[in-house]
Design a protein around this motif. Structure first.
Motif, mmCIF file in Angstrom:
data_model
loop_
_atom_site.group_PDB
_atom_site.id
_atom_site.type_symbol
_atom_site.label_atom_id
_atom_site.label_comp_id
_atom_site.label_asym_id
_atom_site.label_seq_id
_atom_site.Cartn_x
_atom_site.Cartn_y
_atom_site.Cartn_z
ATOM 1 N N LEU A 79 86.905 -120.932 45.959
ATOM 2 C CA LEU A 79 85.638 -121.291 44.964
ATOM 3 C C LEU A 79 85.521 -122.734 44.680
ATOM 4 C CD1 LEU A 79 86.283 -118.162 42.508
ATOM 5 C CD2 LEU A 79 84.362 -118.564 44.392
ATOM 6 N N ILE A 80 86.785 -123.359 44.541
ATOM 7 C CA ILE A 80 86.755 -124.905 44.269
ATOM 8 C C ILE A 80 86.302 -125.789 45.386
ATOM 9 C CG2 ILE A 80 88.141 -126.681 43.215
ATOM 10 C CD1 ILE A 80 89.376 -124.808 41.532
ATOM 11 N N ASP A 81 85.362 -126.570 45.428
ATOM 12 C CA ASP A 81 84.853 -127.307 46.629
ATOM 13 C C ASP A 81 85.365 -128.613 46.102
ATOM 14 O OD1 ASP A 81 83.891 -125.361 48.241
ATOM 15 O OD2 ASP A 81 81.896 -125.600 47.265
ATOM 16 N N ILE A 82 85.253 -129.644 47.140
ATOM 17 C CA ILE A 82 85.591 -131.056 46.745
ATOM 18 C C ILE A 82 84.396 -131.548 46.156
ATOM 19 C CG2 ILE A 82 85.941 -133.269 47.761
ATOM 20 C CD1 ILE A 82 87.689 -132.011 50.019
ATOM 21 N N PRO A 83 84.507 -131.996 45.079
ATOM 22 C CA PRO A 83 83.144 -132.463 44.193
ATOM 23 C C PRO A 83 82.863 -133.613 44.652
ATOM 24 C CG PRO A 83 85.255 -132.833 42.827
ATOM 25 C CD PRO A 83 85.548 -132.352 43.996
ATOM 26 N N ALA A 84 81.610 -133.994 44.251
ATOM 27 C CA ALA A 84 81.066 -135.433 44.362
ATOM 28 C C ALA A 84 81.935 -136.518 43.584
ATOM 29 C CB ALA A 84 79.649 -135.696 43.864
ATOM 30 N N ALA A 85 81.866 -137.654 44.044
ATOM 31 C CA ALA A 85 82.703 -138.853 43.316
ATOM 32 C C ALA A 85 82.199 -138.932 42.044
ATOM 33 C CB ALA A 85 82.712 -139.932 44.057
ATOM 34 N N ASN A 86 83.179 -139.061 40.882
ATOM 35 C CA ASN A 86 82.429 -139.363 39.588
ATOM 36 C C ASN A 86 81.625 -140.868 39.545
ATOM 37 O OD1 ASN A 86 84.453 -141.466 38.423
ATOM 38 N ND2 ASN A 86 85.920 -139.577 38.913
ATOM 39 N N ALA A 87 81.029 -141.105 38.615
ATOM 40 C CA ALA A 87 80.137 -142.483 38.420
ATOM 41 C C ALA A 87 81.322 -143.566 38.280
ATOM 42 C CB ALA A 87 79.156 -141.978 37.433
ATOM 43 N N ALA A 88 82.002 -143.394 37.383
ATOM 44 C CA ALA A 88 83.026 -144.360 37.352
ATOM 45 C C ALA A 88 83.802 -145.109 38.344
ATOM 46 C CB ALA A 88 83.893 -144.251 36.136
ATOM 47 N N ALA A 89 84.120 -144.034 39.271
ATOM 48 C CA ALA A 89 85.162 -144.175 40.412
ATOM 49 C C ALA A 89 84.311 -145.144 41.435
ATOM 50 C CB ALA A 89 85.323 -143.054 40.955
ATOM 51 N N ALA A 193 93.372 -131.730 46.334
ATOM 52 C CA ALA A 193 94.198 -132.512 47.139
ATOM 53 C C ALA A 193 94.515 -131.912 48.518
ATOM 54 C CB ALA A 193 95.558 -133.005 46.366
ATOM 55 N N VAL A 194 94.653 -130.719 48.305
ATOM 56 C CA VAL A 194 95.044 -129.945 49.504
ATOM 57 C C VAL A 194 93.865 -129.921 50.572
ATOM 58 C CG1 VAL A 194 95.667 -127.742 50.625
ATOM 59 C CG2 VAL A 194 96.912 -128.476 48.435
ATOM 60 N N LYS A 195 92.718 -129.699 50.064
ATOM 61 C CA LYS A 195 91.575 -129.645 50.926
ATOM 62 C C LYS A 195 91.264 -131.181 51.285
ATOM 63 C CE LYS A 195 88.920 -125.686 49.245
ATOM 64 N NZ LYS A 195 87.568 -125.233 48.758
ATOM 65 N N LEU A 196 91.502 -131.877 50.335
ATOM 66 C CA LEU A 196 91.013 -133.464 50.848
ATOM 67 C C LEU A 196 92.216 -133.810 52.143
ATOM 68 C CD1 LEU A 196 89.297 -135.757 50.177
ATOM 69 C CD2 LEU A 196 91.014 -136.488 49.031
ATOM 70 N N ASN A 197 93.227 -133.431 51.891
ATOM 71 C CA ASN A 197 94.438 -133.974 52.767
ATOM 72 C C ASN A 197 93.981 -133.193 54.526
ATOM 73 O OD1 ASN A 197 96.967 -135.033 53.486
ATOM 74 N ND2 ASN A 197 97.590 -133.114 53.539
ATOM 75 N N ARG A 198 93.146 -132.171 54.387
ATOM 76 C CA ARG A 198 92.749 -131.456 55.450
ATOM 77 C C ARG A 198 91.495 -132.086 56.383
ATOM 78 N NH1 ARG A 198 94.015 -125.048 54.812
ATOM 79 N NH2 ARG A 198 96.286 -125.100 54.436
ATOM 80 N N GLU A 199 91.012 -132.909 55.440
ATOM 81 C CA GLU A 199 89.430 -133.199 55.910
ATOM 82 C C GLU A 199 89.348 -134.756 56.115
ATOM 83 O OE1 GLU A 199 86.416 -131.941 53.405
ATOM 84 O OE2 GLU A 199 86.815 -129.696 53.304
ATOM 85 N N GLU A 200 90.321 -135.313 55.419
ATOM 86 C CA GLU A 200 90.566 -136.929 55.773
ATOM 87 C C GLU A 200 91.719 -137.191 56.086
ATOM 88 O OE1 GLU A 200 89.041 -138.953 52.406
ATOM 89 O OE2 GLU A 200 87.262 -138.201 52.030
ATOM 90 N N THR A 201 91.473 -138.501 56.721
ATOM 91 C CA THR A 201 92.863 -139.166 57.158
ATOM 92 C C THR A 201 93.867 -139.903 56.198
ATOM 93 O OG1 THR A 201 91.913 -141.434 57.811
ATOM 94 C CG2 THR A 201 91.744 -139.645 59.526
ATOM 95 N N LYS A 202 94.656 -139.901 56.622
ATOM 96 C CA LYS A 202 96.037 -140.703 55.465
ATOM 97 C C LYS A 202 95.307 -141.950 55.419
ATOM 98 C CE LYS A 202 99.326 -137.827 54.710
ATOM 99 N NZ LYS A 202 99.858 -137.321 53.601
ATOM 100 N N ASP A 203 94.720 -142.817 56.242
ATOM 101 C CA ASP A 203 94.159 -144.311 55.995
ATOM 102 C C ASP A 203 92.929 -143.923 54.907
ATOM 103 O OD1 ASP A 203 96.206 -145.314 57.377
ATOM 104 O OD2 ASP A 203 94.951 -145.744 59.066
ATOM 105 N N GLN A 204 92.229 -143.062 55.286
ATOM 106 C CA GLN A 204 90.957 -142.943 54.167
ATOM 107 C C GLN A 204 91.534 -142.562 53.059
ATOM 108 O OE1 GLN A 204 89.086 -139.700 56.602
ATOM 109 N NE2 GLN A 204 87.359 -141.174 56.984
ATOM 110 N N ILE A 205 92.336 -141.844 52.763
ATOM 111 C CA ILE A 205 92.845 -141.338 51.454
ATOM 112 C C ILE A 205 93.526 -142.711 50.760
ATOM 113 C CG2 ILE A 205 94.627 -139.990 50.196
ATOM 114 C CD1 ILE A 205 94.087 -137.734 52.102
#
Length: 783
Positions: A79-89, A193-205
Motif C-alpha cells: 500500500l505504501i508507495d515511494i512518495p514525491a520528494a518533500n518541498a524542503a528537500a 527504504a526497502v523499496k527505494l533500495n530495489r529501484e535506485e542504485t547505491k550511487d544514486q541514493i
C-alpha cells in the motif's frame, strides 16, 4: 510348562474378577486415580498457575502475532508507495558567483546547491561512509534491524535518543518524509527504504543523501557545507576537511568548533573516529592518517543575502539571462542554478570604494539635498564586452531600483560624441557643403536657430548660462559641450542617421526618447548607465561592437547550460571611432573632464548633465577599460527626479566634478596592476589637432585666423590667471569643478574680471565649460 490347557477368562468390565496377585497390568491412564482426574493424567491447575498461559498458548499467541505482523508488513509494503520528494528537500537557492568562483549572493531561503556524486572527492565520500554507514556499499540491506532495535532500547532506557538508520533510511527521512521521531514515521521510513533500495542504485541514493543532509550553519548538502565552513567548492575539499564535515552529520551545531569552542574536544574525538574508520576500511593510509591535522573551519560568515550591491547584481543577472533567452524568470525561480558572472571582485570592490570616497562621504545628514543623491556605475572591458563591475546604488534593501540599469534619466552631453561619430561615418557636410571634421568651424552663438534644408527650424537651444561662444571648432565645442553647435551638427548629419549610429554603437533601439530630432544631440534619450558604457566600449574598441556579457557560465546539478556565443561586427568605421576618441582626449587634457587626469594614464572622456541638473555624468575609457559614472537626484519618499542643486555642499553637481573624480579613482585602482597603454588611433583625414584653424576675434567679434592664444592648465584643470585679471566661477554644465580661464583676446567678460586685453571671464561650468573663458570667440590652439 504344564500340558494343561490354558484358559483366559473374559475381562470383567467392572474389574471384580481380577484375582488378587494377578500379573495382569492395567493400561496406562486407566487407573482409578486417572479416571478421577478426568482421564488426562494431569493435576488440576490451581491458584496463581491458572493465570499463567501454557507454553502451547504462548506459542500460539506468538505465531498468531507473527502472522498478523507479517500480513501487516506485507499489506503496508503493497500500500505504501515511494512518495514525491518533500518541498524542503528539493528547494535550492540560486548561487551567483564572481568570475573567480567566490560567492556574490544566494537568492533562496534554503542554502542548498546540488552536486553530482562525481564532483565529491573520493576521500570525502569515504569519510561520510566511515562516519555514518561503513557497510553501505557492501551490505545490500536497506534497513539495519539490529541497529534500530539497539537505538530504540537505548532511547527507552534513558541513554538518549539515538539513530539506528542506514544511509538509505536517512536519505528517505531527509528527502521523502520529515524529521519527526515517531513510530509511524520510522515504520514508513523502513518500508520506503526497502523499496527505494530495489529501484535506485547505491550511487544514486548516496548522491541524494549528500545533497539533502544538514551540516549546520544553514547549509543543506555537501556543497553548501564546503562553502559555509571552508569557503571553497566541494571539489576542493581535503581529506581532513571532508572528515570534519562528515563529523558534523552526527551533531551539526555541537561540533561547530567556531560557534562552540568548548565543544572542540568532542568534535576532534568524532573527527578522529571518522579518520580511524577510514584506516580500518583501507580507505586511508595509516601514514597519511598520522600526519593529518585537524582542519579548523573559517569564521561564520553573515548571510550572503541581497543587501549592498548584491541585490543589484542579482537583478541585473536575472534580467540578462531572461533577455538573452538563457533562462526565463519562471525557470530560474525553480532554483538550483549556479551562475558565474563576468564581474571581477577586485574591480567591484574598487568601484564601491571610489563611490564612497568621492560621493557618499561628502553627503551630510544636515543637508536636505543630500538625501536625494544616487549613484550608478558600470565598467566593461572593450575587447571582450565583459562587465567587470556594476554599482547599483547605496543598498538594494533600501532602494530596489538599480541606478546602473534604470532607463529614466537623460544622459545629457555624453551623447554628443555619437553625433561626431555619425558625421565621420556618413561623410556629412555643413550647410555650406564643407566636410565635417573636428576642425570644422560652427557658430556657437547662444540660442542660435538650427537651420535645416528648408531653412530655419523652430529649434534654438540655449547654451549653458546663455553664453555666446562665437565661431568655434567642433573640437572645442566638444571640450566645452556647446549645445548650439551640436544641435546644428545633428541637423547637418541627419537626426535619423545620428540615431542609427547610436544604436549601432550599442544604445538599445527601444531606448525612451531616442528621438530623431536635432535635440537628440543634447542627450534627451533615457539610456541606462550600462547602455552608455557598452556604446563607449565600442568606441574604445575602434568601432567593433558586440553586446555586453554579464554571465560566463551557468550550471545546474553539475550540468552546464549552453550560453549564446558573443558575436562582434564593425558597427562604425575605425576612423570614425578613432576620430571621436582623439577629440575626447582633449576633453580630459584640457576641457571639462580634467579631473579624470588623476587616473595617471592615457584616457578620454566626456562630461554630461541632464535637464535641470537632475543627473551628472562622466563617460570615459582607457584602451582597456570603459566606465560610466552617473550621480542622480531622486526624492527618497516620492521617487521623483530632483535637481542636484546644493548636494554634496556644492551649488551644483556637474559631470566634471564628483562623477569624473569617481571615474578616475575607480579606473586607477582597477588598472593599478596593469601597464598603461597608449591609444592606437587611425583618424579621418583633416582630424589632426595640428591642422585645426586658429580663430581669434577682431574688435567686431569676427574671426581672425592670424591670431591665437595658448592657455595652459594644471593637473586640477585650473588655468592660471592672466596678469591683469582673472575669472570667477559662475557655474554651467559639465564643469569639471574648475574655474574658467580669463580670456586673452577681445570679447566681453562674463562675471569674471576682464583680462588685460578685455578677455572673457566665466566659469568652467557644468555641461561643457572647461578651462577656457566664454567669450563670443575663444582661442582654439591646443596647449
Amino acid at each position: 510348562m504344564s500340558d494343561e490347557s490354558q484358559h483366559w477368562a473374559p475381562r470383567d468390565p467392572s474389574g471384580a474378577a481380577a484375582a488378587p496377585g494377578s500379573h495382569q497390568e492395567e493400561p496406562p491412564g486407566k487407573s482409578g486415580k486417572g479416571r478421577k482426574n478426568g482421564g488426562n493424567g494431569r493435576k488440576p491447575r490451581t491458584g496463581w498457575r491458572r493465570a499463567v498461559p501454557t507454553w502451547r498458548m504462548a506459542l500460539g499467541t506468538v505465531l498468531g502475532l507473527a502472522l498478523l505482523l507479517g500480513a501487516g508488513i506485507f499489506a503496508a509494503y503493497r500500500l505504501i508507495d515511494i512518495p514525491a520528494a518533500n518541498a524542503a528537500a528539493t528547494a535550492q537557492s540560486n548561487v551567483y558567483l564572481y568570475r573567480d568562483g567566490s560567492v556574490i549572493a544566494r537568492d533562496g531561503d534554503v542554502n542548498r546547491e546540488k552536486v553530482k556524486l562525481a564532483q565529491v572527492p573520493p576521500t570525502v565520500r569515504q569519510a561520510v561512509l566511515a562516519a555514518e554507514d561503513r557497510d553501505f556499499y557492501s551490505d545490500d540491506r536497506a534497513v539495519d534491524v539490529k541497529a534500530m532495535v539497539r537505538a530504540g532500547w537505548n532511547t527507552v532506557t534513558g541513554k538518549g535518543k539515538q539513530g539506528g538508520s542506514t544511509i538509505t533510511q536517512q536519505y528517505v527521512k531527509n528527502y521523502y518524509l520529515g524529521q519527526e521521531r515517531t513510530v509511524l514515521r520510522k515504520a514508513k521510513e523502513a518500508i520506503i527504504a526497502v523499496k527505494l533500495n530495489r529501484e535506485e542504485t547505491k550511487d544514486q541514493i548516496f548522491e541524494g543523501y549528500l545533497n539533502t543532509s544538514y551540516f549546520g550553519r544553514n547549509a543543506y548538502g555537501i556543497q553548501a557545507a564546503a562553502q559555509a565552513y571552508y569557503g571553497k567548492n566541494v571539489e576542493e575539499l581535503t581529506t581532513a576537511e571532508g572528515a570534519y564535515l562528515a563529523s558534523l552529520l552526527n551533531a551539526p551545531s555541537a561540533y561547530d568548533v567556531v560557534a562552540h569552542p568548548d565543544n572542540e574536544p568532542a568534535a576532534q574525538r568524532r573527527w578522529n573516529y571518522v579518520l580511524d574508520g577510514m584506516v580500518k576500511e583501507d580507505w586511508l593510509d595509516a601514514a597519511e592518517r598520522a600526519t593529518t591535522e585537524f582542519p579548523t573551519p573559517g569564521e561564520t560568515k553573515p548571510s550572503t543575502g541581497l543587501s549592498g550591491q548584491r541585490g543589484y547584481i542579482v537583478q541585473a543577472v536575472e534580467d540578462h539571462l531572461d533577455r538573452h533567452g538563457i533562462l526565463d524568470e519562471k525557470t530560474l525561480a525553480t532554483g538550483g542554478y549556479r551562475i558565474t558572472t563576468t564581474l571581477d571582485r577586485t574591480k567591484q570592490d574598487a568601484f564601491v570604494k571610489a563611490v564612497d570616497a568621492n560621493v557618499m562621504s561628502r553627503t551630510s545628514a544636515d543637508r536636505k539635498a543630500d538625501r536625494n543623491v544616487r549613484v550608478g556605475g558600470a565598467s566593461i572591458v572593450p575587447a571582450t564586452g565583459k562587465v567587470v563591475a556594476l554599482y547599483g546604488g547605496i543598498d538594494y534593501t533600501k532602494q530596489y531600483v538599480s541606478n546602473a540599469t534604470r532607463r529614466d534619466y537623460q544622459v545629457g552631453s555624453i551623447f554628443k560624441p555619437f553625433v561626431l561619430t555619425s558625421a565621420v561615418v556618413n561623410e556629412s557636410t555643413t550647410q555650406d557643403g564643407e566636410r565635417i571634421t573636428p576642425n570644422t568651424v560652427y557658430d556657437g552663438a547662444n540660442k542660435r536657430m538650427v537651420v535645416g534644408p528648408q531653412g530655419p527650424t523652430d529649434y534654438a537651444p540655449a547654451n549653458e548660462d546663455d553664453v555666446d561662444h562665437g565661431d568655434i571648432t567642433v573640437r572645442i565645442a566638444t571640450d566645452e559641450s556647446v549645445n548650439s553647435v551640436y544641435a546644428q551638427m545633428a541637423q547637418d548629419v541627419g537626426p535619423g542617421k545620428v540615431r542609427d549610429t547610436a544604436v549601432a554603437l550599442g544604445i538599445p533601439n527601444d531606448t525612451p526618447d531616442l528621438t530623431a530630432a536635432p535635440s537628440i544631440a543634447l542627450g534627451t534619450a533615457n539610456a541606462s548607465v550600462l547602455d552608455m558604457t557598452e556604446a563607449y566600449a565600442t568606441l574604445a574598441d575602434h568601432g567593433r561592437h558586440g553586446r555586453h556579457v554579464l554571465v560566463e557560465k551557468v550550471t545546474k546539478d553539475g550540468a552546464e547550460i549552453e550560453l549564446p556565443e558573443r558575436t562582434t561586427a564593425q558597427a562604425v568605421s575605425r576612423e570614425a571611432a578613432d576620430t571621436t576618441t582623439a577629440v575626447l582626449r582633449s576633453v580630459v587634457e584640457g576641457g571639462t573632464g580634467t579631473a579624470a587626469l588623476a587616473v595617471g594614464r592615457p584616457a578620454v572622456g566626456k562630461t554630461g548633465t541632464a535637464e535641470e541638473d537632475r543627473a551628472a555624468w562622466f563617460a570615459g575609457y582607457t584602451p582597456d577599460l570603459a566606465t560610466v559614472v552617473a550621480v542622480m537626484g531622486q526624492n527618497p519618499d516620492t521617487g521623483a527626479q530632483t535637481p542636484l542643486y546644493g548636494a554634496l555642499g556644492l551649488p551644483r553637481v556637474n559631470g566634471g566634478g564628483a562623477p569624473a573624480e569617481t571615474w578616475a579613482a575607480y579606473t586607477e585602482a582597477a588598472l593599478r596592476s596593469s601597464p598603461a597603454q597608449e591609444f592606437d588611433l587611425e583618424t579621418a583625414p583633416g582630424s589632426d589637432e595640428e591642422d585645426e584653424p586658429t580663430l581669434d576675434a577682431d574688435s567686431d567679434g569676427s574671426a581672425d585666423p592670424s591670431s591665437s592664444s595658448e592657455p595652459t592648465t594644471g593637473p586640477s584643470g585650473t588655468t592660471p590667471s592672466s596678469p591683469a585679471g582673472d575669472s570667477t566661477d559662475t557655474g554651467g554644465t559639465d564643469t569639471g569643478g574648475t574655474n574658467g580661464a580669463a580670456g586673452t583676446t577681445g570679447g566681453t567678460g562674463g562675471t569674471g574680471e576682464t583680462g588685460s586685453t578685455g578677455g572673457t571671464g566665466g566659469d568652467s561650468g557644468g555641461d561643457g565649460e572647461g578651462w577656457r573663458g566664454k567669450g563670443l570667440v575663444t582661442p582654439v590652439t591646443r596647449p
